[in-house]
Design a protein around this motif. Sequence first.
Motif, short mmCIF file in Angstrom:
data_model
loop_
_atom_site.label_atom_id
_atom_site.label_comp_id
_atom_site.label_asym_id
_atom_site.label_seq_id
_atom_site.Cartn_x
_atom_site.Cartn_y
_atom_site.Cartn_z
N ASP A 21 0.71 -1.24 0.14
CA ASP A 21 0.00 -0.03 -0.15
C ASP A 21 1.04 1.20 0.08
N LEU A 22 1.98 1.34 0.76
CA LEU A 22 2.82 2.40 0.90
C LEU A 22 3.71 2.64 -0.63
N SER A 23 4.03 1.52 -1.08
CA SER A 23 4.74 1.58 -2.50
C SER A 23 3.70 2.18 -3.32
N ILE A 24 2.46 1.69 -3.35
CA ILE A 24 1.41 2.29 -4.35
C ILE A 24 1.24 3.81 -3.96
N ILE A 25 0.98 4.21 -2.79
CA ILE A 25 1.04 5.94 -2.34
C ILE A 25 2.18 6.52 -2.67
N ASN A 26 3.29 6.08 -2.32
CA ASN A 26 4.52 6.97 -2.59
C ASN A 26 4.97 6.91 -4.21
N LYS A 70 -18.04 -4.75 4.46
CA LYS A 70 -17.20 -4.18 5.46
C LYS A 70 -15.76 -3.84 5.07
N ILE A 71 -15.10 -4.59 4.16
CA ILE A 71 -13.90 -4.22 3.48
C ILE A 71 -13.93 -2.80 2.67
N LEU A 72 -15.19 -2.78 2.07
CA LEU A 72 -15.54 -1.70 1.32
C LEU A 72 -15.80 -0.33 2.12
N SER A 73 -16.12 -0.51 3.42
CA SER A 73 -16.46 0.40 4.34
C SER A 73 -15.04 0.83 4.75
N LEU A 74 -14.21 0.07 5.34
CA LEU A 74 -12.96 0.60 5.59
C LEU A 74 -12.05 1.14 4.67
N ILE A 75 -12.15 0.80 3.21
CA ILE A 75 -11.46 1.44 2.11
C ILE A 75 -11.99 2.98 2.04
N PHE A 111 -6.40 4.58 -4.40
CA PHE A 111 -7.41 3.70 -3.84
C PHE A 111 -7.79 2.76 -4.80
N SER A 112 -7.90 2.90 -6.07
CA SER A 112 -8.03 1.95 -7.08
C SER A 112 -7.17 0.94 -7.24
N GLY A 113 -6.01 1.25 -6.76
CA GLY A 113 -4.74 0.22 -6.83
C GLY A 113 -4.86 -0.66 -5.58
N ILE A 114 -5.00 0.26 -4.27
CA ILE A 114 -5.27 -0.54 -2.99
C ILE A 114 -6.36 -1.41 -3.04
N THR A 115 -7.56 -0.95 -3.45
CA THR A 115 -8.67 -1.86 -3.51
C THR A 115 -8.56 -3.02 -4.28
N PHE A 116 -7.91 -3.00 -5.52
CA PHE A 116 -7.73 -3.89 -6.44
C PHE A 116 -6.64 -5.08 -5.65
N PHE A 119 -8.77 -6.72 -2.46
CA PHE A 119 -9.64 -7.77 -3.01
C PHE A 119 -9.12 -8.88 -3.78
N THR A 120 -8.15 -8.84 -4.34
CA THR A 120 -7.33 -9.91 -4.74
C THR A 120 -6.47 -10.78 -3.84
N VAL A 121 -6.16 -10.29 -2.61
CA VAL A 121 -5.74 -11.25 -1.64
C VAL A 121 -6.75 -11.77 -1.06
N TYR A 122 -7.83 -11.02 -0.83
CA TYR A 122 -8.87 -11.73 -0.12
C TYR A 122 -9.23 -12.82 -0.93
N TYR A 123 -9.68 -12.58 -2.20
CA TYR A 123 -10.26 -13.95 -2.98
C TYR A 123 -9.38 -14.89 -3.14
N LEU A 124 -7.97 -14.50 -3.45
CA LEU A 124 -6.91 -15.53 -3.59
C LEU A 124 -6.91 -16.46 -2.36
N LEU A 125 -6.83 -15.82 -1.28
CA LEU A 125 -6.90 -16.62 0.16
C LEU A 125 -8.27 -17.73 -0.06
N GLN A 126 -9.31 -17.11 -0.33
CA GLN A 126 -10.42 -17.98 -0.32
C GLN A 126 -10.21 -19.12 -1.20
N LYS A 127 -9.78 -18.95 -2.26
CA LYS A 127 -9.61 -20.03 -3.34
C LYS A 127 -8.42 -20.93 -2.98
N TYR A 128 -7.48 -20.64 -2.08
CA TYR A 128 -6.25 -21.25 -1.67
C TYR A 128 -6.74 -22.23 -0.56
N ARG A 129 -7.73 -21.65 0.29
CA ARG A 129 -8.36 -22.70 1.19
C ARG A 129 -9.03 -23.62 0.67
#
Length: 452
Positions: A21-26, A70-75, A111-116, A119-129
């Motif tokens: 996230d900090l890499s995207i921001i900076n 909830k994730i969208l709300s945090l974002i 925030f487009s980059g951070i959101t992507f 959610f990519t990590v979120y769904y990849l972890l679900q797929k991994y499980r």
Amino acid sequence: MSLFKQGRYSGYLRPISYLIDLSIINGLALLYFFVTIDPVIYVLFTTVSWMILSVYSNFYEVYRYTREVKILSLILTQTVLFTLVMFAFSGYNYDLNIYPTTIFYYVLSVFSGITFFKFTVYYLLQKYRVSLGGNYRRTVIFGVNKKTQALENFFNKNPEYGYVHLKTFSFKDKKEVNLQRYFDYIIEEDIDEIYCSISELTNQQISDIVDFADNNLKILKFLPDSKEIYSKKLKYEYYDYVPILSLRNIPLEDSFNTVIKRAFDIIFSSLVIVFILSWLTPIIAILIKLESKGPIFFKQSRNGFNYREFDCYKFRSMTPNKDANLYQATRGDDRITKIGRLIRKTSIDELPQFFNVLFGDMSVVGPRPHMVSHTTMYAKRIDKFMVRHFVKPGITGLAQISGFRGEVESDKDIIGRVKFDIFYIENWSILLDLKIIIQTFSNAVKGEDKAY
């Protein structure tokens, strides 16, 4: 080893998330938007600011059971906070000539980059499980009842959350319970999390289980005996060194959330008043006057925030009558005029309440206010009814889009309304408000059976 097995996703993901996230921001700032800024000062400022904001907003408090909304709300919360920080930075460093449009484009890109990524990590972890069986937690449940059975079903039917449920232990015959045998099973099967139904256990058993979990690094969670309580959360805090549990945590008691909701109410109600009511009111007024004598607007006393009474405004949809403040409209009510039937069906009659919102008596979204006579009656008959008055009443609400609008035909209707209202109060977010508004508009266009 246990740190990484029991942390959020894993012990490495949170620091990795911070770094990305900090890499995207900076990176976006220094490569595309603010190329003339001193990189050391900017990176130091944004890194410290981002970490402080993240702690305040719980931006990285995302767990395997966290819902997408909830994730969208945090974002969204983090976006608002970071935008304010960027404007503060540009104001302090006015000599850099950073324009507002540049900041908005920058924040949108960030925030487009951070959101992507999030959610990519979120769904990849679900797929991994699901696919590989990794990143899972092995669970047992102490106690058998409807709540623990529902939890067991949740574990078994939702493998994407990464729970592998092994066993549910019964405590019905407390004399036959051998806790040590259960503890041995947990050790042998390398169980990660223990879920206990408080209602099934004695105080001594709870104490023994807590000691076992602490001494063996097992996560321990409790299911409260809440058949009489609609609350979904308890707020835990300390008074000096004394632990205190509050019955419910109300997000709108937080001053920041209050400001956000009030700002949204003012902006939204102003837009409706200027762009809709300004031209619609004369048309409705003429139609009302052509059909029946009487005022254009109908004023009714209702109970709002902290049980205070206020005057709630509507377009008049009935012929003037002495029972208007005592009896709700019913199906086929002969008090309703022809134009009244139309504006009630489309909820146009509620639009003047946006003035109530602008004046601060109501909110766009919240529990619907009742007539004073009805509030007094339901407060005596319906358990938890008064909880609805912890927040401002709304023009629309979660209960209304969930099938509990209009006439109260039985206690079942008002009990259902109270349950949804309490859920809204305890789980408020600006995204939930937007969802309710969109669903309300959709229902108004389609028409509802109880809109009469």
